[in-house]
Design a protein around this motif. Structure first.
Motif, PDB file in Angstrom:
ATOM      1  N   GLY A 146     -25.945  73.394  -8.644  1.00  0.00           N
ATOM      2  CA  GLY A 146     -27.126  72.648  -8.517  1.00  0.00           C
ATOM      3  C   GLY A 146     -28.069  72.294  -9.536  1.00  0.00           C
ATOM      4  N   GLN A 147     -27.538  72.298 -10.844  1.00  0.00           N
ATOM      5  CA  GLN A 147     -28.655  72.114 -11.872  1.00  0.00           C
ATOM      6  C   GLN A 147     -28.576  70.842 -12.251  1.00  0.00           C
ATOM      7  OE1 GLN A 147     -30.630  74.458 -13.227  1.00  0.00           O
ATOM      8  NE2 GLN A 147     -29.917  75.859 -11.853  1.00  0.00           N
ATOM      9  N   PRO A 148     -29.691  70.192 -12.931  1.00  0.00           N
ATOM     10  CA  PRO A 148     -29.743  68.749 -13.226  1.00  0.00           C
ATOM     11  C   PRO A 148     -28.839  68.523 -14.249  1.00  0.00           C
ATOM     12  CG  PRO A 148     -31.581  69.782 -14.009  1.00  0.00           C
ATOM     13  CD  PRO A 148     -31.017  71.017 -13.223  1.00  0.00           C
ATOM     14  N   PRO A 149     -28.039  67.519 -14.181  1.00  0.00           N
ATOM     15  CA  PRO A 149     -27.130  67.083 -15.284  1.00  0.00           C
ATOM     16  C   PRO A 149     -27.691  66.747 -16.544  1.00  0.00           C
ATOM     17  CG  PRO A 149     -27.265  65.357 -13.752  1.00  0.00           C
ATOM     18  CD  PRO A 149     -28.103  66.275 -13.214  1.00  0.00           C
ATOM     19  N   GLY A 150     -26.866  66.869 -17.726  1.00  0.00           N
ATOM     20  CA  GLY A 150     -27.456  66.380 -19.068  1.00  0.00           C
ATOM     21  C   GLY A 150     -28.371  67.123 -19.731  1.00  0.00           C
ATOM     22  N   THR A 151     -28.811  68.345 -19.130  1.00  0.00           N
ATOM     23  CA  THR A 151     -30.020  68.807 -19.892  1.00  0.00           C
ATOM     24  C   THR A 151     -29.284  69.692 -21.182  1.00  0.00           C
ATOM     25  OG1 THR A 151     -29.665  70.626 -18.462  1.00  0.00           O
ATOM     26  CG2 THR A 151     -31.061  68.902 -17.832  1.00  0.00           C
ATOM     27  N   VAL A 152     -30.196  70.201 -21.699  1.00  0.00           N
ATOM     28  CA  VAL A 152     -30.050  70.921 -23.033  1.00  0.00           C
ATOM     29  C   VAL A 152     -29.321  72.275 -22.637  1.00  0.00           C
ATOM     30  CG1 VAL A 152     -30.936  72.477 -24.978  1.00  0.00           C
ATOM     31  CG2 VAL A 152     -31.852  70.255 -24.414  1.00  0.00           C
ATOM     32  N   LEU A 153     -29.467  73.065 -21.583  1.00  0.00           N
ATOM     33  CA  LEU A 153     -29.213  74.207 -21.145  1.00  0.00           C
ATOM     34  C   LEU A 153     -27.663  73.921 -20.643  1.00  0.00           C
ATOM     35  CD1 LEU A 153     -29.366  77.347 -20.512  1.00  0.00           C
ATOM     36  CD2 LEU A 153     -30.308  76.457 -18.114  1.00  0.00           C
ATOM     37  N   ILE A 154     -27.568  72.924 -19.565  1.00  0.00           N
ATOM     38  CA  ILE A 154     -26.057  72.548 -19.233  1.00  0.00           C
ATOM     39  C   ILE A 154     -25.246  72.066 -20.179  1.00  0.00           C
ATOM     40  CG2 ILE A 154     -24.802  71.268 -17.629  1.00  0.00           C
ATOM     41  CD1 ILE A 154     -26.667  73.237 -16.438  1.00  0.00           C
ATOM     42  N   LEU A 214     -19.880  66.373 -22.989  1.00  0.00           N
ATOM     43  CA  LEU A 214     -21.255  65.815 -22.936  1.00  0.00           C
ATOM     44  C   LEU A 214     -21.341  64.604 -21.778  1.00  0.00           C
ATOM     45  CD1 LEU A 214     -22.764  66.233 -26.428  1.00  0.00           C
ATOM     46  CD2 LEU A 214     -23.153  67.852 -24.596  1.00  0.00           C
ATOM     47  N   ILE A 215     -19.935  63.723 -22.080  1.00  0.00           N
ATOM     48  CA  ILE A 215     -20.155  62.531 -21.305  1.00  0.00           C
ATOM     49  C   ILE A 215     -19.777  63.156 -19.794  1.00  0.00           C
ATOM     50  CG2 ILE A 215     -18.770  60.561 -20.516  1.00  0.00           C
ATOM     51  CD1 ILE A 215     -17.915  60.263 -23.535  1.00  0.00           C
ATOM     52  N   MET A 216     -18.830  64.206 -19.449  1.00  0.00           N
ATOM     53  CA  MET A 216     -18.744  64.593 -18.257  1.00  0.00           C
ATOM     54  C   MET A 216     -19.808  65.541 -17.472  1.00  0.00           C
ATOM     55  SD  MET A 216     -15.610  63.419 -18.145  1.00  0.00           S
ATOM     56  CE  MET A 216     -15.306  64.044 -16.305  1.00  0.00           C
ATOM     57  N   ILE A 217     -20.798  66.028 -18.318  1.00  0.00           N
ATOM     58  CA  ILE A 217     -22.056  66.635 -17.656  1.00  0.00           C
ATOM     59  C   ILE A 217     -22.892  65.583 -17.349  1.00  0.00           C
ATOM     60  CG2 ILE A 217     -21.211  69.043 -18.350  1.00  0.00           C
ATOM     61  CD1 ILE A 217     -23.478  68.533 -20.576  1.00  0.00           C
ATOM     62  N   GLY A 218     -22.778  64.424 -17.702  1.00  0.00           N
ATOM     63  CA  GLY A 218     -23.782  63.386 -17.579  1.00  0.00           C
ATOM     64  C   GLY A 218     -24.956  63.285 -18.503  1.00  0.00           C
ATOM     65  N   ALA A 219     -24.609  63.888 -19.857  1.00  0.00           N
ATOM     66  CA  ALA A 219     -25.784  63.582 -20.699  1.00  0.00           C
ATOM     67  C   ALA A 219     -25.708  62.251 -21.101  1.00  0.00           C
ATOM     68  CB  ALA A 219     -25.392  64.474 -22.122  1.00  0.00           C
ATOM     69  N   PRO A 220     -27.220  61.845 -21.347  1.00  0.00           N
ATOM     70  CA  PRO A 220     -27.312  60.409 -21.414  1.00  0.00           C
ATOM     71  C   PRO A 220     -26.806  59.806 -22.851  1.00  0.00           C
ATOM     72  CG  PRO A 220     -29.311  61.543 -21.834  1.00  0.00           C
ATOM     73  CD  PRO A 220     -28.381  62.280 -21.169  1.00  0.00           C
ATOM     74  N   ASN A 221     -26.452  58.799 -23.014  1.00  0.00           N
ATOM     75  CA  ASN A 221     -25.952  58.316 -24.115  1.00  0.00           C
ATOM     76  C   ASN A 221     -27.152  57.877 -25.352  1.00  0.00           C
ATOM     77  OD1 ASN A 221     -23.257  57.681 -23.653  1.00  0.00           O
ATOM     78  ND2 ASN A 221     -23.786  56.511 -22.319  1.00  0.00           N
ATOM     79  N   VAL A 222     -28.230  57.370 -24.791  1.00  0.00           N
ATOM     80  CA  VAL A 222     -29.517  57.344 -25.562  1.00  0.00           C
ATOM     81  C   VAL A 222     -30.663  57.971 -24.853  1.00  0.00           C
ATOM     82  CG1 VAL A 222     -30.806  55.500 -26.566  1.00  0.00           C
ATOM     83  CG2 VAL A 222     -28.186  55.100 -26.489  1.00  0.00           C
ATOM     84  N   VAL A 223     -31.261  58.589 -25.808  1.00  0.00           N
ATOM     85  CA  VAL A 223     -32.700  59.197 -25.473  1.00  0.00           C
ATOM     86  C   VAL A 223     -33.685  58.695 -26.578  1.00  0.00           C
ATOM     87  CG1 VAL A 223     -31.798  61.212 -24.483  1.00  0.00           C
ATOM     88  CG2 VAL A 223     -32.113  61.378 -26.855  1.00  0.00           C
ATOM     89  N   PHE A 224     -34.824  58.606 -26.024  1.00  0.00           N
ATOM     90  CA  PHE A 224     -36.013  58.061 -27.014  1.00  0.00           C
ATOM     91  C   PHE A 224     -37.007  59.062 -27.367  1.00  0.00           C
ATOM     92  CE2 PHE A 224     -34.029  54.299 -24.953  1.00  0.00           C
ATOM     93  CZ  PHE A 224     -33.886  53.649 -25.858  1.00  0.00           C
TER      94      PHE A 224
END
Length: 557
Positions: free
Chosen positions: A403-411, A484-494
């Motif tokens: 249940g961890q949030p997707p796309g984070t540094v830890l995940i 990274l795509i599979m775990i929901g990491a965002p393509n673009v961060v600002f």
């Protein structure tokens, strides 16, 4: 007599039992076919890289005067001096070229460290946790030296308790889970709340700079300069301090100047001085280093004075320090670079201890039975599993199940750790296996236990090989996109991530976004080639470090 003659004739004609008819012609043809295939692959890859590099750098857009200036001041002298050194003293040529490569690579990684301290980790937090780690470490070492008869379990419990109190205080996270309020703050919290606060560059000097000075001091002892070790350490620390005052004079703030000096200038300077002392016959190789750096500086001064325009490169300071933009001309890679750095730090912290620990157990402690053989086969198979499968594994375990949030540094770091963990285990096992068994037996003969033998004999000799395999594995992880795509990491961060629960992107993911979601001719011709060049340069830098470690290890053996 006749039988012997026939036997000799059979052997001379190329026949051998178990191999059939042996032909030198077939072997020669096979060798040249392999050579041709290798050259073909290298040529194709070189053409592809040149094509991408031309789109990213655009050297033909420079003024003819700019090209002529750098040819006269840099290219021609480098070719002349390099050819002379290669003809007269190959080792000196390699020494000079190695110094140039090490400095460039160290400068790249030092810039990454500076980015961390400028935008991600506040220097005060770094300073506080450095002290919180140093205090229990010093206490444990002191207790160990005071009484070596302390039982292992007692030492382990005491070490864990000291580090827990220093980092979290009492009762710490355990107490918060039980509903108990904090009674004693941790050393890290105490330092951060202490009213006396040093400047940022001074905190970096007292931690990172001091650590580098200690390393330089030990390096002086290793090269036989026992009498000057304190002088070497003092000069190293003084150079870091001086950099904080010289940096602003050349347009660099004190904080990044201190980091650059600690990570790049001082270590490379110590290596140059130490090598010049221990290898006097190769000192002339520094002439090549002087010609390269001197030619670049002279050429830059001449083109600035004459007003010659350089190439309209897309890989420039603006590209490296700007965020993403909807237009290719303004797009930058800064946040993606910072995300890649944080991901690699997380991967190292998670995968290196676990991978090396597993390798040590399997090689030194595990019995040779059916269970361990099954583990060996599975580890070898896992090393060849496609990366997208590890992305699905990370999504299923960390995001869906935990249940961890997707796309984070830890995940992201945990998923990439799963990807390279089999590679680290295999490379570490090979390095441990390469240690001669006679050294283990000699250690046992001196009365050492298995743990002491592993710690004092096996690991020091296997560590260069372990480190080489780890760096190569990190080189694979930093270029992966599918997990990274599979775990929901965002393509673009600002914005850069500031904690483990922050959303993170990475360089390959950013390049993928430019080539897919922002697909257009300007992005294909400008941003994508520039991003590919930066990513390839980082990969080559990491692989070059691995190659240098391997060569030095082989030379020492």
């Amino acid at each position: 007599m006749s039988m012997d003659t026939n036997t000799d004739t059979d052997v001379d004609s190329g026949y051998a039992d178990g191999f059939g008819h042996v032909s030198r012609t077939v072997g020669t043809i096979f060798r040249y076919v392999l050579l041709a295939a290798t050259l073909f692959g290298l040529v194709v890859l070189t053409i592809l890289l040149i094509y991408v590099l031309n789109d990213a750098i655009q050297p033909t857009t420079a003024d003819s005067g700019w090209l002529l200036t750098f040819f006269v001041t840099f290219v021609l002298p480098t070719i002349i001096v390099g050819s002379y050194l290669y003809w007269r003293n190959v080792d000196a040529f390699k020494f000079g070229a190695t110094v140039v490569g090490l400095f460039v690579v160290a400068l790249m990684f030092a810039s990454g460290f500076a980015m961390i301290f400028i935008d991600i980790v506040p220097p005060l937090m770094w300073f506080a946790y450095s002290i919180a780690i140093a205090v229990p470490t010093a206490l444990v070492i002191g207790i160990e030296r005071f009484d070596r008869r302390v039982p292992f379990l007692t030492r382990l419990g005491m070490t864990a308790g000291l580090f827990y109190f220093s980092l979290f205080g009492l009762p710490g996270p355990v107490g918060s889970e039980l509903g108990i309020s904090q009674v004693i703050p941790s050393i890290a919290t105490f330092v951060q709340e202490f009213p006396l606060v040093f400047t940022d560059w001074l905190m970096i000097t007292l931690t990172l700079g001091l650590a580098v000075a200690v390393i330089v001091e030990r390096y002086a002892v290793q090269i036989g300069e026992e009498r000057t070790k304190l002088v070497a350490g003092g000069l190293a620390l003084g150079a870091v301090i001086v950099a904080a005052f010289i940096g602003p004079q050349i347009g660099i703030d004190p904080l990044p100047a201190t980091v650059l000096a600690s990570v790049a200038v001082v270590p490379i300077g110590a290596y140059v001085v130490g090598s010049a002392i221990t290898r006097p016959q190769d000192r002339i190789g520094l002439l090549l280093t002087a010609v390269i750096f001197g030619g670049v500086l002279l050429g830059a001064f001449v083109v600035e004075f004459a007003g010659f325009a350089g190439p309209q490169s897309w890989v420039d300071w603006q590209f490296l320090t700007s965020p993403h933009s909807g237009t290719a001309e303004d797009a930058g890679l800064y946040q993606a670079i910072g995300g890649s750095i944080l991901l690699m730090v997380t991967v190292v912290v998670l995968s290196f201890p676990l991978g090396v620990g597993a390798a040590i157990y399997l090689e030194e402690y595990a019995p040779d039975n059916r269970f361990t053989r099954i583990i060996d086969v599975n580890i070898s198979n896992l090393a060849g599993v496609p990366s997208v499968v590890y992305g699905l594994l990370g999504l299923g375990i960390f995001v869906t199940y935990l249940g961890q949030p997707p796309g984070t540094v830890l995940i992201g770091g945990a998923t990439l750790s799963l990807l390279i963990l089999p590679i680290i285990i295999i490379s570490a096992r090979e390095a441990i296996r390469s240690v001669p068994n006679e050294m283990r037996q000699a250690s046992y003969g001196m009365g050492a236990t298995r743990g002491q033998t592993v710690r004092n004999v096996v690991l020091p000799r296997a560590f260069p090989g372990i480190l080489t395999g780890t760096i190569l594995a990190l080189g694979r992880a930093i270029g992966e996109t599918a997990p990274l795509i599979m775990i929901g990491a965002p393509n673009v961060v600002f914005s850069l991530p500031t904690e483990l629960s922050s959303k993170v992107s990475a360089m390959p993911l950013q390049v993928y976004a430019w080539a897919s979601y922002f697909a257009s001719e300007p992005f294909y011709q400008k941003a994508v080639p520039a991003g590919v060049v930066v990513l390839v340069v980082v990969l080559l830098a990491m692989n070059s470090i691995a190659i240098l470690l391997r060569n030095r290890y082989q030379r020492e053996n």
